[in-house]
Write a protein that holds these residues in place. Structure first.
Motif, short mmCIF file in Angstrom:
data_model
loop_
_atom_site.label_atom_id
_atom_site.label_comp_id
_atom_site.label_asym_id
_atom_site.label_seq_id
_atom_site.Cartn_x
_atom_site.Cartn_y
_atom_site.Cartn_z
N GLN A 391 30.60 59.27 43.82
CA GLN A 391 31.11 60.31 44.70
C GLN A 391 30.47 60.23 46.09
O GLN A 391 29.31 59.85 46.24
CB GLN A 391 30.83 61.70 44.10
CG GLN A 391 31.73 62.06 42.94
CD GLN A 391 31.58 63.51 42.53
OE1 GLN A 391 31.15 64.36 43.32
NE2 GLN A 391 31.93 63.82 41.29
N ARG A 392 31.27 60.61 47.07
CA ARG A 392 30.79 60.59 48.45
C ARG A 392 29.63 61.58 48.67
O ARG A 392 28.89 61.45 49.66
CB ARG A 392 31.94 60.94 49.41
CG ARG A 392 33.06 59.88 49.46
CD ARG A 392 32.60 58.67 50.22
NE ARG A 392 33.64 57.67 50.36
CZ ARG A 392 34.50 57.61 51.36
NH1 ARG A 392 34.46 58.51 52.34
NH2 ARG A 392 35.41 56.66 51.41
N LEU A 393 29.47 62.56 47.78
CA LEU A 393 28.33 63.46 47.90
C LEU A 393 27.01 62.69 47.82
O LEU A 393 26.04 63.01 48.51
CB LEU A 393 28.36 64.51 46.78
CG LEU A 393 29.39 65.64 46.92
CD1 LEU A 393 29.43 66.47 45.64
CD2 LEU A 393 29.04 66.53 48.11
N VAL A 394 26.98 61.67 46.98
CA VAL A 394 25.77 60.84 46.85
C VAL A 394 25.57 60.02 48.12
O VAL A 394 24.45 59.84 48.58
CB VAL A 394 25.88 59.93 45.61
CG1 VAL A 394 24.60 59.11 45.45
CG2 VAL A 394 26.14 60.75 44.35
N LEU A 395 26.67 59.55 48.69
CA LEU A 395 26.60 58.81 49.96
C LEU A 395 26.03 59.70 51.06
O LEU A 395 25.14 59.28 51.82
CB LEU A 395 28.00 58.32 50.35
CG LEU A 395 28.16 57.77 51.79
CD1 LEU A 395 27.29 56.54 51.99
CD2 LEU A 395 29.63 57.46 52.08
N ALA A 396 26.52 60.94 51.15
CA ALA A 396 26.03 61.87 52.18
C ALA A 396 24.54 62.16 51.98
O ALA A 396 23.77 62.18 52.95
CB ALA A 396 26.84 63.16 52.15
N ARG A 397 24.15 62.38 50.74
CA ARG A 397 22.74 62.67 50.45
C ARG A 397 21.83 61.50 50.82
O ARG A 397 20.80 61.66 51.47
CB ARG A 397 22.57 63.01 48.96
CG ARG A 397 21.17 63.44 48.58
CD ARG A 397 21.10 63.80 47.11
NE ARG A 397 21.22 62.63 46.25
CZ ARG A 397 21.60 62.67 44.98
NH1 ARG A 397 21.92 63.82 44.42
NH2 ARG A 397 21.68 61.57 44.26
N ASN A 398 22.21 60.29 50.41
CA ASN A 398 21.40 59.13 50.70
C ASN A 398 21.38 58.81 52.19
O ASN A 398 20.37 58.30 52.72
CB ASN A 398 21.90 57.92 49.91
CG ASN A 398 21.61 58.04 48.42
OD1 ASN A 398 20.71 58.77 48.01
ND2 ASN A 398 22.38 57.34 47.60
N SER A 399 22.48 59.10 52.88
CA SER A 399 22.52 58.89 54.33
C SER A 399 21.54 59.82 55.04
O SER A 399 20.89 59.44 56.02
CB SER A 399 23.94 59.11 54.86
OG SER A 399 24.84 58.17 54.32
N GLU A 400 21.45 61.06 54.54
CA GLU A 400 20.48 62.02 55.09
C GLU A 400 19.05 61.52 54.88
O GLU A 400 18.21 61.59 55.78
CB GLU A 400 20.65 63.37 54.40
CG GLU A 400 21.80 64.19 54.93
CD GLU A 400 21.34 65.25 55.90
OE1 GLU A 400 20.69 64.90 56.89
OE2 GLU A 400 21.63 66.43 55.66
N VAL A 401 18.77 61.01 53.69
CA VAL A 401 17.42 60.54 53.39
C VAL A 401 17.07 59.36 54.29
O VAL A 401 15.99 59.31 54.90
CB VAL A 401 17.30 60.13 51.90
CG1 VAL A 401 15.95 59.49 51.62
CG2 VAL A 401 17.50 61.35 51.00
N GLY A 402 17.99 58.40 54.39
CA GLY A 402 17.72 57.22 55.19
C GLY A 402 17.82 57.44 56.68
O GLY A 402 17.08 56.82 57.46
N GLY A 403 18.69 58.36 57.10
CA GLY A 403 18.91 58.57 58.53
C GLY A 403 18.05 59.64 59.13
O GLY A 403 17.36 59.42 60.13
N THR A 404 18.03 60.82 58.51
CA THR A 404 17.30 61.95 59.08
C THR A 404 15.80 61.87 58.80
O THR A 404 14.97 62.01 59.71
CB THR A 404 17.84 63.27 58.53
OG1 THR A 404 19.25 63.35 58.80
CG2 THR A 404 17.16 64.46 59.18
N LEU A 405 15.43 61.65 57.54
CA LEU A 405 14.03 61.75 57.15
C LEU A 405 13.18 60.57 57.62
O LEU A 405 11.95 60.64 57.57
CB LEU A 405 13.92 61.87 55.62
CG LEU A 405 14.53 63.15 55.03
CD1 LEU A 405 14.33 63.19 53.53
CD2 LEU A 405 13.94 64.40 55.67
N THR A 406 13.82 59.49 58.08
CA THR A 406 13.03 58.37 58.62
C THR A 406 13.02 58.35 60.14
O THR A 406 12.28 57.57 60.74
CB THR A 406 13.58 57.01 58.13
OG1 THR A 406 14.88 56.77 58.70
CG2 THR A 406 13.67 56.96 56.61
N SER A 407 13.81 59.21 60.77
CA SER A 407 13.92 59.16 62.23
C SER A 407 12.59 59.42 62.92
O SER A 407 12.25 58.78 63.90
CB SER A 407 14.98 60.16 62.71
OG SER A 407 15.18 60.04 64.10
#
Length: 468
Positions: A391-407
């Motif tokens: 599901q795209r929900l998992v994509l959105a969650r992982n994108s947040e982890v990789g994109g927001t939390l590493t910025s």
């Protein structure tokens, strides 16, 4: 009509190596502004673009499109600058510092910092606003209590990021959901199963660390001196907190961030005139030039002489150049080519999760802005999720982890520059203490490889998602 091609892997490696060489040498060897390094990097990528068959107009268009993707962040950053300056002038931040020194126990200070910044961020939906207000106050309290400031910064950032990720008001949360084409509230619910355990572990770590450091270097005389300086310089009372409460209420009722922050700044100006007895012109000027004062307490002067639109110019230039650089990389298909080398291993949820987080980190390193990462990562990875029917929900969650939390981990990103500038602590100093980010990354990868909280779509739902 000109014919273009995708870059070869060796071409990408040369360009990215040159980019890193310029950025790192400017920052560590020559002590030159990172903004200049990013500007020079535009032309490195543009040289590759010309080699691939792009015209200058096409490349310039890629730059402007990239910048336009982050204009909202620039506007909010300007507003946050006015908020910091006027809230210091109006006594909001000084009162927060004073009450913190009065009531917070040194042993539980790090945990309190985490919780206070979490609540502020959830309520307002902005990690930047949290860091620029409550974060500055907690840094001041931490200094007074003798806490290591890099550790305090880690607690501030962890709390700010946690609240930001779970707030449906957050622009990064909304962007992640929209790019993955899922409902924002559903996305927040999907984040809960990751963020709540990560937060509890982080809270335990900061609690244990608080027992190790709390009171170790505590100097009651220094605390009393700092409190006295605050009382001598500002009118301190609970009424000073009304502008902060007003902004929290406005954002909690889902009012747009920019006007809500602007109203908070206006209240700060009014409070500066009414309660701190500043003249009207000087009070308004704190929104532009920031607050300036000289006191006998050197630390207090360093802490409170900040804010204003001018203080954000350096960060805004980084964001503009970073967004333009990311726009060029997107136009040339650089990240897509890099990912294509890993397509053969994207056969299970664990590898897809780890790759998504890695792509998000690359988006920050080479796109120089969280917004670049959050835009590119779902776009690059969505086919892999659809192929595995995840599901795209998992994509959105992982994108947040990789994109927001590493910025905030990358010194030349929008978040990295803002956090270091606002908190007065270098990126590499606070990086080891970004515990919420590290724990979230570890948990996300564990979920991926164990299949825990990895949801799969039915064929009907998957066709509907792809068709959107």
């Amino acid at each position: 009509m000109n014919t273009t091609r995708l870059p070869a892997m060796w071409e990408i490696m040369i360009v990215l190596a040159l980019f890193l060489a310029v950025v790192i040498s400017f920052a560590t060897v020559f002590d030159l502004p990172i903004q200049l390094a990013l500007f020079i990097s535009w032309f490195i990528v543009m040289a590759l673009g010309v080699r691939l068959g792009y015209t200058y107009n096409q490349l310039q268009g890629a730059i402007t499109r990239g910048i336009s993707n982050g204009l909202e962040a620039i506007l909010i950053l300007l507003a946050v600058g006015t908020l910091i300056g006027t809230w210091i002038a109006g006594g909001v931040v000084p009162s927060l510092i004073y009450f913190g020194l009065e009531f917070i126990n040194p042993t539980f200070f790090l945990l309190a910092t985490l919780i206070i910044c979490s609540i502020t961020s959830i309520s307002t939906g902005t990690s930047w606003g949290t860091v620029g207000t409550a974060g500055i106050a907690m840094m001041g309290i931490g200094q007074g209590l003798g806490m290591p400031l890099a550790l305090v910064a880690g607690a501030v950032i962890s709390g700010a990021y946690f609240g930001d990720k779970l707030s449906p008001l957050s622009d990064s949360t909304i962007l992640s959901a929209s790019m993955a084409r899922v409902n924002v509230i559903d996305h927040v619910k999907a984040m809960l199963v990751l963020d709540i355990p990560a937060y509890l572990i982080t809270a335990v770590l900061f609690t244990v660390t608080g027992f190790m450091y709390g009171g170790k270097d505590f100097d009651a005389g220094r605390v009393e001196g700092l409190k006295s300086s605050l009382l001598d310089t500002f009118h301190i009372s609970g009424w000073m907190l009304i502008p902060a409460l007003a902004v929290i209420v406005l954002l909690a009722f889902k009012k747009p961030s920019l006007p809500a922050i602007a109203i908070g700044s206006l209240l700060g100006i009014i409070w500066a005139v009414v309660f701190q007895h500043m003249d009207v012109a000087s009070a308004f000027n704190t929104a532009y030039e920031g607050f300036k004062i000289n006191t006998d307490n050197t630390f207090l002067s360093e802490l409170l002489n900040r804010g204003g639109i001018l203080s954000m110019v350096g960060s805004i230039i980084v964001i503009i150049f970073g967004l333009g650089f990311g726009g060029l990389l997107d136009e040339l298909g650089v990240l897509e080519v890099l990912l294509s080398k890993f397509e053969k291993i994207l056969v299970n949820s664990g590898n897809v999760t780890a790759s998504t987080i890695f792509v998000g980190l690359l988006g920050n390193i080479f796109g120089c802005a969280m917004y670049v990462s959050l835009i590119l990562t779902p776009k690059i990875m969505e086919k892999s999720y659809d192929k595995l029917r995840i599901q795209r929900l998992v994509l959105a969650r992982n994108s947040e982890v990789g994109g927001t939390l590493t910025s905030g981990m990358v010194p030349w990103t929008d978040n990295g520059v803002f956090l270091a500038t606002t908190l007065g602590i270098s990126t590499f100093a606070y990086l080891p203490f970004m515990w919420l980010s590290f724990i979230s990354i570890i948990l996300a990868i564990i979920y991926g490889y164990t299949g825990k909280f990895i949801w799969y779509a039915t064929e009907e739902k998957q066709r509907s998602s792809i068709a959107k």
